[in-house]
Design a protein around this motif. Structure first.
Motif, PDB file in Angstrom:
ATOM      1  N   ASP A 157      40.308  41.329  33.886  1.00 28.42           N
ATOM      2  CA  ASP A 157      39.710  41.091  35.389  1.00 28.42           C
ATOM      3  C   ASP A 157      40.041  39.666  35.601  1.00 28.42           C
ATOM      4  N   ALA A 158      39.684  38.588  34.576  1.00 30.05           N
ATOM      5  CA  ALA A 158      39.864  37.307  35.225  1.00 30.05           C
ATOM      6  C   ALA A 158      41.330  36.919  35.106  1.00 30.05           C
ATOM      7  N   VAL A 159      42.285  37.546  34.179  1.00 34.31           N
ATOM      8  CA  VAL A 159      43.605  37.142  34.631  1.00 34.31           C
ATOM      9  C   VAL A 159      44.124  37.792  35.665  1.00 34.31           C
ATOM     10  N   ILE A 160      43.851  39.042  36.244  1.00 34.48           N
ATOM     11  CA  ILE A 160      43.954  39.465  37.378  1.00 34.48           C
ATOM     12  C   ILE A 160      43.771  38.693  38.602  1.00 34.48           C
ATOM     13  N   ALA A 161      42.623  38.025  38.402  1.00 30.41           N
ATOM     14  CA  ALA A 161      42.187  37.220  39.512  1.00 30.41           C
ATOM     15  C   ALA A 161      42.917  35.968  39.666  1.00 30.41           C
ATOM     16  N   GLU A 162      43.477  35.415  38.574  1.00 31.84           N
ATOM     17  CA  GLU A 162      44.186  34.127  38.371  1.00 31.84           C
ATOM     18  C   GLU A 162      45.653  34.372  38.774  1.00 31.84           C
ATOM     19  N   GLN A 163      46.248  35.473  38.251  1.00 31.05           N
ATOM     20  CA  GLN A 163      47.668  35.537  38.518  1.00 31.05           C
ATOM     21  C   GLN A 163      48.351  36.916  39.076  1.00 31.05           C
ATOM     22  N   GLY A 164      47.221  37.626  39.680  1.00 32.68           N
ATOM     23  CA  GLY A 164      47.750  38.639  40.394  1.00 32.68           C
ATOM     24  C   GLY A 164      47.744  40.124  39.555  1.00 32.68           C
ATOM     25  N   PRO A 165      48.035  41.162  40.439  1.00 38.95           N
ATOM     26  CA  PRO A 165      47.907  42.392  39.420  1.00 38.95           C
ATOM     27  C   PRO A 165      49.078  42.410  38.552  1.00 38.95           C
TER      28      PRO A 165
END
Length: 436
Positions: A126-134
């Motif tokens: 979830d943190a990666v998605i928040a930082e880099q997009g889906p």
């Protein structure tokens, strides 16, 4: 290739690298969960299993990047690098306790196979998605297991067609073939004029063989499973017709040794000029360029009446349930997949790995060379192995056992199509009916 050769896109000055990485950690990791571990007081060792790369300098950079984390963190790290073709078996051995590894790189649908041996890393995803997009849809489909992330995606190796423009010209084909009929005709023409043959790996290997077999199967309207069911449809009329056609094409235009080739042998045959066309990953193109081959280009994998498709699956990093330092392992994969570090690693790989997050395919490395575009474009028409069923442990097991690839290899060796396809059907039924 000598992996000690410096990667031209990477600055390897040690002190400057560490200072830069430290700054990037501070600036780019604020969204990631933070873990408090015993390592803050006591130096522990983290054991990590990763795939190696055939691109010169990348393995050194991977080791250096990991060591940077260890120095910043005040701990020790032991990185084991293994060839991609050997990774699935070694990952399984590590997760089952045969080799002590805290962090294990997984391939394709392996998260479904081993979800009971991995820790839940949904918070990190979830943190990666928040930082880099889906993530790309094919990434999520192969890594997210029934709604839970048991590993963090690190991208994939989409296939394309690699060819020698001079060979196509000699065969009277000014542009690369766009469908399988033209592809097979080209292979036969090359053989008839004495040019290097079409080459294709058909051994149990993770990229080239599945890329060819699944793409050809799907484009001919065949699949493993009937849509919306768990009924195996491999031995369909569409598949029989496709394999009959393939058998003739293999005999008339392909190097027969391909049945024994893995990804590395497939790459070597093309780079050394023993083949003129093949289906495989971008590392073939990059290796040829590094070897000084200028007569090379890339184009999309052919399609057919059923459409144009390629198999796609993501590599990912999981934390072993057996890890003695799970919090430290979580912290490592969170740091590794944060954009500050992850984007550096993607650039180091020079286009041989497509990022897991769609926004990152805009990195300059993918625009420097237009021959890398077909590999990016492949992400738009990919399917996950086991289509048309939803990914599952059953489809993961069928994929891991190479039943589709083995069927093509049997036919290429001269096994009767009915016998080969019947064997594949029976083996698939065994898994799809007994594995949830």
């Amino acid at each position: 290739m000598n992996d000690s050769t410096p990667c031209p896109l990477i600055t390897t000055d040690r002190r400057r690298f560490i200072r830069t990485a430290a700054g990037l950690v501070a600036a780019g990791s604020s969204l990631l969960p933070r873990y408090s571990t015993q390592a803050q007081e006591t130096a522990l060792q983290l054991n990590v299993l990763l795939a190696s790369s055939s691109i010169p300098g990348v393995n050194d950079f991977t080791m250096q990047l990991a060591q940077t984390w260890a120095e910043l963190r005040g701990t020790e790290i032991n990185i084991a690098l293994t060839e991609l073709v050997d990774l699935p078996a070694r990952a399984e051995r590590s997760l089952r306790g045969g080799e002590q590894r805290d962090v294990v790189e997984l391939q394709d649908l392996q998260p479904y196979q081993f979800s009971d041996l991995l820790l839940d890393v949904t918070q990190l995803a979830d943190a990666v998605i928040a930082e880099q997009g889906p993530y790309f849809p094919w990434v999520e489909q192969t890594v997210r297991v029934y709604g839970v992330w048991f590993s963090l995606p690190i991208g994939g190796c989409p296939p394309a067609m690699l060819y020698r423009p001079s060979a196509l010209s000699a065969a009277g084909m000014p542009t690369p073939p766009g469908d399988w009929t033209a592809y097979f005709d080209l292979a036969a023409s090359l053989k008839s004029i004495g040019a290097p043959a079409a080459g294709q790996a058909l051994a149990q290997t993770p990229v080239a063989a599945p890329a060819f077999c699944y793409a050809y199967m799907w484009s001919n309207g065949a699949s493993e499973i009937l849509p919306g069911s768990r009924d195996v449809s491999f031995a369909s009329d569409a598949m029989r017709n496709a394999l009959d056609r393939f058998a003739l094409a293999w005999q008339s235009g392909f190097d027969p040794d391909g049945t024994q080739w893995d990804d590395k042998a497939n790459l070597t045959a093309f780079v050394e000029g023993r083949t003129s066309i093949t289906i495989g990953a971008a590392d073939i193109y990059l290796a040829a360029k590094l070897a000084g081959v200028s007569d090379i280009a890339a184009a999309p994998v052919p399609g057919d009446a059923g459409g144009q498709f390629v198999p796609l699956g993501s590599r990912s990093l999981g934390v072993s349930l057996r890890s003695a330092n799970p919090d430290l392992a979580m912290e490592f994969i969170a740091w590794w997949t944060a954009q500050a570090q992850y984007s550096q690693w993607v650039v180091a790989l020079q286009g041989s790995l497509v990022p897991a997050n769609e926004p990152l395919v805009t990195l300059p490395v993918f625009d420097v060379d237009t021959n890398l575009r077909p590999f990016i474009e492949a992400t738009r028409y990919g399917r996950v192995k086991g289509y048309s069923a939803a990914p599952s442990k059953a489809s993961a097991e069928v994929t891991a056992n190479y039943f589709v690839v083995n069927t093509f290899a049997d036919v290429a060796r001269g096994v009767d199509v009915t016998t080969a396809i019947g064997r594949g059907q029976q083996l698939m039924e065994l898994f799809y009916t007994q594995t949830q």
